[in-house]
Write an enzyme that holds these catalytic residues in place. Structure first.
Site, mmCIF file in Angstrom:
data_model
loop_
_atom_site.group_PDB
_atom_site.id
_atom_site.type_symbol
_atom_site.label_atom_id
_atom_site.label_comp_id
_atom_site.label_asym_id
_atom_site.label_seq_id
_atom_site.Cartn_x
_atom_site.Cartn_y
_atom_site.Cartn_z
ATOM 1 N N ASP A 154 -5.231 26.105 -28.791
ATOM 2 C CA ASP A 154 -6.930 25.365 -29.701
ATOM 3 C C ASP A 154 -8.324 26.336 -29.285
ATOM 4 O O ASP A 154 -7.982 27.463 -28.708
ATOM 5 C CB ASP A 154 -7.548 24.301 -28.034
ATOM 6 C CG ASP A 154 -7.980 22.854 -29.101
ATOM 7 O OD1 ASP A 154 -9.097 23.337 -30.106
ATOM 8 O OD2 ASP A 154 -8.620 21.730 -28.567
ATOM 9 N N GLU A 187 -8.624 25.465 -34.254
ATOM 10 C CA GLU A 187 -9.888 26.253 -34.636
ATOM 11 C C GLU A 187 -11.319 25.861 -35.428
ATOM 12 O O GLU A 187 -12.191 26.195 -35.239
ATOM 13 C CB GLU A 187 -9.469 27.094 -34.751
ATOM 14 C CG GLU A 187 -11.160 29.103 -34.811
ATOM 15 C CD GLU A 187 -11.658 27.797 -36.114
ATOM 16 O OE1 GLU A 187 -12.733 29.066 -36.101
ATOM 17 O OE2 GLU A 187 -11.293 28.084 -37.494
ATOM 18 N N TRP A 188 -10.559 24.014 -35.628
ATOM 19 C CA TRP A 188 -11.516 23.869 -36.681
ATOM 20 C C TRP A 188 -11.564 23.737 -37.608
ATOM 21 O O TRP A 188 -13.306 23.798 -38.192
ATOM 22 C CB TRP A 188 -12.565 23.263 -35.653
ATOM 23 C CG TRP A 188 -12.556 23.037 -33.950
ATOM 24 C CD1 TRP A 188 -11.055 22.289 -34.007
ATOM 25 C CD2 TRP A 188 -12.690 22.725 -32.557
ATOM 26 N NE1 TRP A 188 -10.884 21.814 -32.243
ATOM 27 C CE2 TRP A 188 -11.779 22.409 -31.863
ATOM 28 C CE3 TRP A 188 -13.656 24.005 -32.281
ATOM 29 C CZ2 TRP A 188 -12.152 22.610 -30.490
ATOM 30 C CZ3 TRP A 188 -13.844 24.636 -31.092
ATOM 31 C CH2 TRP A 188 -13.415 23.715 -30.295
ATOM 32 N N GLY A 189 -12.507 25.149 -38.411
ATOM 33 C CA GLY A 189 -12.782 25.699 -40.009
ATOM 34 C C GLY A 189 -13.540 26.273 -39.378
ATOM 35 O O GLY A 189 -15.014 26.941 -40.567
ATOM 36 N N ASP A 209 -12.648 17.552 -35.567
ATOM 37 C CA ASP A 209 -11.609 16.257 -35.032
ATOM 38 C C ASP A 209 -11.216 15.075 -36.193
ATOM 39 O O ASP A 209 -12.424 14.911 -36.601
ATOM 40 C CB ASP A 209 -11.528 16.172 -33.201
ATOM 41 C CG ASP A 209 -10.939 16.842 -32.572
ATOM 42 O OD1 ASP A 209 -10.716 18.235 -33.374
ATOM 43 O OD2 ASP A 209 -11.311 16.686 -30.692
#
Ligand code: GLA
Length: 411
Positions: A154, A187-189, A209
């Site tokens: 994460d 890494e959520w983009g 998320d």
């Protein structure tokens, strides 16, 4: 040359060798030649996890036929961690995981399944537990010694860190630890990981998320949660598909099937993830799911589309108001097609195959239905037909019609 110089040369040579080894380090091949399938604790349980839940989930994965359908990873998300010991070795939370991770991995392996774990590139995870920063090699060695098969990594608590460098460090640490562990980048983009992560991990999150709804968004201050359609739109519009392929996938986040959306929405959700070749990581309680949810999650035709070995992410070929059409080239000249009704009203499909040549520049595949007739089978209703006549159907709100096309049958 004196002894000191000789020693310096030897040390220098060793350092150079280590540096070379690092720059040559690679992720393990063959772990995600098709998008990974499994379960993760976060969406349903957040920090309320313990070893009993993990063991019971492994039991349910086998008992409910999910293992036979292709799901194999049982992944523990955040909050399993206790403290580091005097040597800095991470320990599981002793109250929640009293038997330790090695025993849990042995249990999960005994069921013919694999165990995944979670950490974070920062010093602290999103849930406030110890992250791996400064302990990357030590943690990868620890996970390998426990028998871990999958690492989700994460991106909380990382101000000033370069994402590519931080994830590459963990990739190298996993390579050095020597146990094949699928590396899931979360890494959520933020830094466009699709541009660099293909060599680093097996999949990379592309968005914030997921939020458990079909067409909505949730923004409580700092964090954002995206419903199914919002995540889809980021994939359909952003030109991400060319970065996906065997061993390296765009990850649309874990599934919310079985967590409260309608059955039509759940079918659409799974179909979209399969079409887009996203990892299929379940996020519901497998121990108590309904028979309807179980049947949705184990649909063999939809899973076959997800796991097609060509590994091409679908493209959006038509957007006509609330109705959209997606196409995914499949191995052996076949195709998967998905009509999606985005609206909360019914929508009618009246599709004249002969009016549009299906073209995918990326995979260099095309079909002209004036020249060839394909047979289709509806992967949810099991109806069959062919492309010699118009396709007519009424789609319920928030639902899909998903077809597999085989052929051509005749000119
Ligand atoms: C982040 C990730 C989630 C989950 C939580 C755990 O929000 O994106 O998938 O792992 O952290 O704290």
């Amino acid at each position: 040359m004196n002894m000191k110089h000789t020693a310096q040369l030897v040390v220098g040579g060793l350092l150079a060798a280590v540096a070379c080894a690092n720059s040559w380090a690679q992720k393990f091949d063959g772990l995600a030649s098709t998008p990974q399938m499994g379960w993760n604790s976060w969406n349903k349980f957040a920090c309320d996890i313990d070893e009993r839940l993990i063991r019971e989930t492994a039991d349910a994965m086998v008992r409910q036929g999910l293992k036979d359908a292709g799901y194999q990873y049982v992944n523990i998300d955040d909050c399993w961690q206790g403290q580091r010991d005097a040597d800095g070795t991470i320990q599981p939370d002793p109250k929640r995981f009293p038997s330790g991770m090695k025993a849990l991995a042995d249990y999960v392996h005994g069921k013919g399944l694999k165990l995944g774990i979670y950490s974070d590139a920062g010093a602290t995870t999103c849930g406030g537990r110890p992250g791996s920063r400064g302990h990357e090699y030590q943690d990868a060695r620890t996970y390998a010694s426990w028998g871990i098969d999958y690492v989700k990594y994460d991106w909380c608590d990382t101000p000033g860190l370069n994402a590519e460098a931080a994830y590459t460090t963990m990739r190298d640490a996993i390579a050095k630890a020597g146990r094949p562990m699928l590396f899931s980048i979360c890494e959520w983009g933020m830094s466009k990981p699709w541009e660099w992560a293909g060599k680093v991990g097996h999949s990379w999150r592309t968005t914030p998320d997921i939020y458990n709804c079909f067409d909505c968004q949730f923004s409580p201050g700092f964090s954002t949660g995206l419903g199914v359609l919002r995540i889809l739109d980021k994939h359909a519009d952003a030109g991400l598909r060319k970065f996906a392929g065997p061993g390296h996938w765009n990850d649309m986040d874990m599934l919310e099937v079985g967590n409260g959306m309608s059955d039509d929405e759940d079918r659409a959700h799974l179909s979209i993830w399969a079409m887009m070749a996203s990892p299929l990581i379940l996020g519901n309680d497998l121990r108590s799911m309904s028979e309807a949810t179980r049947r949705i999650l184990t649909n063999p035709g939809v899973i076959a589309v997800s796991q097609d070995k060509l590994g091409v992410q679908a493209l959006r070929v038509l957007a006509d108001g609330p109705l959209e059409l997606y196409a995914k080239p499949l191995d052996g000249g076949e195709w998967a097609l998905m009509f999606l009704n985005r609206s909360n009203q019914p929508a009618d499909v009246d599709h004249d195959w002969k009016k549009q040549v299906l073209i995918d520049d990326l995979s260099k595949r095309s079909v002209d239905f004036k020249q060839s007739v394909y047979r289709w089978s509806d992967l949810w209703s099991k109806k069959t037909g062919d492309t010699s006549t118009k396709l007519k159907a009424r789609l319920a709100p928030h639902s899909v019609l998903m077809l597999r096309l085989t052929g051509p049958a005749k000119p």
